[in-house]
Write a protein that holds these residues in place. Structure first.
Motif, short mmCIF file in Angstrom:
data_model
loop_
_atom_site.label_atom_id
_atom_site.label_comp_id
_atom_site.label_asym_id
_atom_site.label_seq_id
_atom_site.Cartn_x
_atom_site.Cartn_y
_atom_site.Cartn_z
N ARG A 5 36.55 22.08 96.37
CA ARG A 5 36.87 23.49 96.87
C ARG A 5 38.15 23.57 97.15
NH1 ARG A 5 33.02 25.13 101.64
NH2 ARG A 5 33.74 27.00 101.05
N GLU A 6 38.64 24.95 96.95
CA GLU A 6 39.53 25.47 97.03
C GLU A 6 40.37 25.39 98.50
OE1 GLU A 6 40.45 29.21 94.91
OE2 GLU A 6 42.37 29.48 96.29
N THR A 7 41.76 25.31 98.59
CA THR A 7 42.40 25.22 100.05
C THR A 7 43.76 25.58 99.85
OG1 THR A 7 42.41 23.76 101.97
CG2 THR A 7 43.00 22.69 100.06
N ALA A 8 44.29 25.66 100.96
CA ALA A 8 45.80 26.39 100.62
C ALA A 8 46.74 25.12 100.41
CB ALA A 8 46.19 27.01 102.08
N CYS A 9 47.38 25.32 99.45
CA CYS A 9 48.43 24.51 99.04
C CYS A 9 49.54 23.92 100.10
CB CYS A 9 49.30 25.24 97.61
SG CYS A 9 48.15 25.00 96.14
N ASN A 10 49.80 24.99 100.96
CA ASN A 10 50.80 24.52 101.91
C ASN A 10 50.12 23.64 103.08
OD1 ASN A 10 49.09 26.12 103.60
ND2 ASN A 10 50.53 27.73 103.54
N GLY A 11 48.87 23.21 103.07
CA GLY A 11 48.33 22.20 103.90
C GLY A 11 47.93 22.87 105.35
N ARG A 12 48.17 24.16 105.22
CA ARG A 12 47.56 24.88 106.66
C ARG A 12 46.44 25.09 106.94
NH1 ARG A 12 52.81 28.99 107.20
NH2 ARG A 12 54.47 27.44 107.43
N GLY A 13 45.26 24.82 105.89
CA GLY A 13 43.95 25.07 105.62
C GLY A 13 43.21 23.95 106.57
N LYS A 14 41.89 24.15 106.65
CA LYS A 14 40.94 23.03 107.37
C LYS A 14 41.00 21.90 106.47
CE LYS A 14 37.99 26.36 109.76
NZ LYS A 14 36.87 26.77 109.79
N GLN A 15 41.42 21.89 105.29
CA GLN A 15 41.25 20.61 104.59
C GLN A 15 42.63 20.66 103.67
OE1 GLN A 15 38.95 18.41 104.56
NE2 GLN A 15 37.50 19.69 105.85
N GLN A 16 43.14 19.17 103.65
CA GLN A 16 44.22 19.23 103.18
C GLN A 16 44.14 19.01 101.57
OE1 GLN A 16 47.69 18.67 104.31
NE2 GLN A 16 46.42 19.65 106.05
N PRO A 17 45.05 19.88 100.84
CA PRO A 17 44.91 19.92 99.06
C PRO A 17 45.26 18.41 98.65
CG PRO A 17 47.12 20.44 100.10
CD PRO A 17 46.37 20.26 101.19
N GLU A 18 44.22 18.01 97.54
CA GLU A 18 44.29 16.72 96.84
C GLU A 18 44.65 16.84 95.67
OE1 GLU A 18 40.46 15.34 97.34
OE2 GLU A 18 40.88 14.64 99.45
N TYR A 19 44.50 18.19 94.82
CA TYR A 19 45.01 18.72 93.34
C TYR A 19 45.34 19.91 93.32
CZ TYR A 19 41.59 14.52 92.89
OH TYR A 19 41.13 13.33 93.07
N GLU A 20 46.17 20.09 92.32
CA GLU A 20 46.69 21.40 91.83
C GLU A 20 46.46 21.60 90.48
OE1 GLU A 20 51.09 23.90 91.54
OE2 GLU A 20 51.00 21.98 92.42
N VAL A 21 46.11 22.95 90.37
CA VAL A 21 45.68 23.30 88.84
C VAL A 21 46.86 23.66 88.41
CG1 VAL A 21 44.58 25.05 87.65
CG2 VAL A 21 43.28 24.20 89.54
N THR A 22 47.50 23.34 87.21
CA THR A 22 48.78 23.45 86.83
C THR A 22 48.65 24.08 85.36
OG1 THR A 22 48.72 21.34 85.82
CG2 THR A 22 49.81 21.40 87.89
N GLU A 23 47.63 24.03 84.73
CA GLU A 23 47.78 24.80 83.47
C GLU A 23 46.05 25.25 83.19
OE1 GLU A 23 49.01 22.89 80.05
OE2 GLU A 23 50.21 21.48 81.25
N ALA A 24 45.74 26.33 82.43
CA ALA A 24 44.66 26.79 82.01
C ALA A 24 44.69 26.89 80.45
CB ALA A 24 44.45 28.23 82.28
N VAL A 25 43.78 25.96 79.74
CA VAL A 25 43.48 25.77 78.47
C VAL A 25 42.28 26.09 77.90
CG1 VAL A 25 45.53 23.99 78.56
CG2 VAL A 25 43.10 23.34 79.06
N ALA A 26 42.24 25.99 76.48
CA ALA A 26 40.88 26.51 75.80
C ALA A 26 39.96 25.10 76.12
CB ALA A 26 41.06 26.68 74.47
N THR A 27 40.21 24.07 75.81
CA THR A 27 39.49 22.75 75.79
C THR A 27 40.05 21.66 76.71
OG1 THR A 27 40.27 21.88 74.02
CG2 THR A 27 38.30 23.30 73.87
N ARG A 28 39.17 20.62 77.20
CA ARG A 28 39.81 19.40 78.10
C ARG A 28 40.95 18.84 77.06
NH1 ARG A 28 35.02 16.54 81.28
NH2 ARG A 28 33.99 18.30 82.50
N THR A 29 40.55 18.68 75.81
CA THR A 29 41.62 17.88 74.92
C THR A 29 42.96 18.49 75.09
OG1 THR A 29 40.83 18.92 73.10
CG2 THR A 29 39.77 17.05 73.74
N ASP A 30 43.08 19.85 75.48
CA ASP A 30 44.32 20.48 75.57
C ASP A 30 45.08 20.07 76.84
OD1 ASP A 30 43.87 21.85 73.13
OD2 ASP A 30 42.81 23.45 73.94
N CYS A 31 44.59 19.34 77.79
CA CYS A 31 44.96 19.23 78.98
C CYS A 31 46.12 18.06 78.80
CB CYS A 31 44.11 18.91 80.00
SG CYS A 31 43.27 20.31 80.77
#
Length: 211
Positions: free
Chosen positions: A163-189
């Motif tokens: 689930r999404e949470t604030a990247c600054n850590g001020r949400g109820k849950q701490q962030p564990e991953y950041e989405v860095t790119e949007a691509v057409a297929t998994r192999t493009d990551c």
């Protein structure tokens, strides 16, 4: 909802970007937002007269509310958010809201005394809303909004889901991953990708790295 788990093992599940989840608290925000922040609201409000030809048309404003809301002048002290896109029909069947939408108002079909064209009906639809004042949960890293976009952060919520949470850590849950790119297929990551996120749109796969 993701391609890999928090421990690195492959998971066959992608994160579905939620456009119309009914998870907003009474203040109209997501679980990690402060009072008055974005989320998804559902309502059956009659259109007040005097604010444009179409109920909640683009660039018109609304008050906040989860069980009811009203269209108000954007100069009113009650104005809380502006319409950035407006579509008829169901959210699941219509175009997605703009990427930085803060929350969505679902408009039930109405037959009030005032409507946009005088036929006694306001069709079912939805309005994509942007708050007039920050913080904006729909911004990258904001921890909310109806869509997951590049720059957002997520955490492992169990069962192969995230689930999404604030990247600054001020949400109820701490962030564990950041989405860095949007691509057409998994192999493009890139090789550093630890998680895959379903974003929708022309580039539906989000590549997420651990924080």
């Amino acid at each position: 909802m993701r391609g890999k788990s928090a421990v690195g093992a492959a998971l066959p599940v992608l994160l579905a970007a939620v456009l119309m989840g009914c998870q907003a608290p009474a203040n109209g925000g997501s679980e990690d937002d402060p009072p008055g922040a974005g989320g998804t609201a559902s309502a059956s409000a009659m259109r007040p007269s005097g604010f444009g030809a179409v109920f909640l048309a683009v660039d018109e404003c609304s008050s906040f509310g989860t069980s009811s809301f009203t269209e108000v002048s954007c100069t009113s002290e009650r104005a809380a958010a502006r319409v950035v896109a407006r579509h008829d029909g169901r959210v699941s069947e219509g175009p997605p809201c703009p990427a930085t939408t803060d929350f969505v108002l679902h408009i039930s079909e109405q037959r009030p005394s005032h409507d946009e064209d005088g036929d006694g009906a306001v069709p079912q639809g939805y309005a994509c809303m942007r708050k007039l004042q920050p913080p904006h949960p729909g911004d990258p890293g904001g921890g909310g909004g109806p869509r997951t976009i590049v720059g957002d952060c997520v955490y492992d919520s169990g069962g192969g889901q995230v689930r999404e949470t604030a990247c600054n850590g001020r949400g109820k849950q701490q962030p564990e991953y950041e989405v860095t790119e949007a691509v057409a297929t998994r192999t493009d990551c890139p090789a550093s990708t630890a998680l895959y996120v379903e974003l929708g749109g022309e580039n539906p796969v989000g590549c997420a790295r651990p924080l």
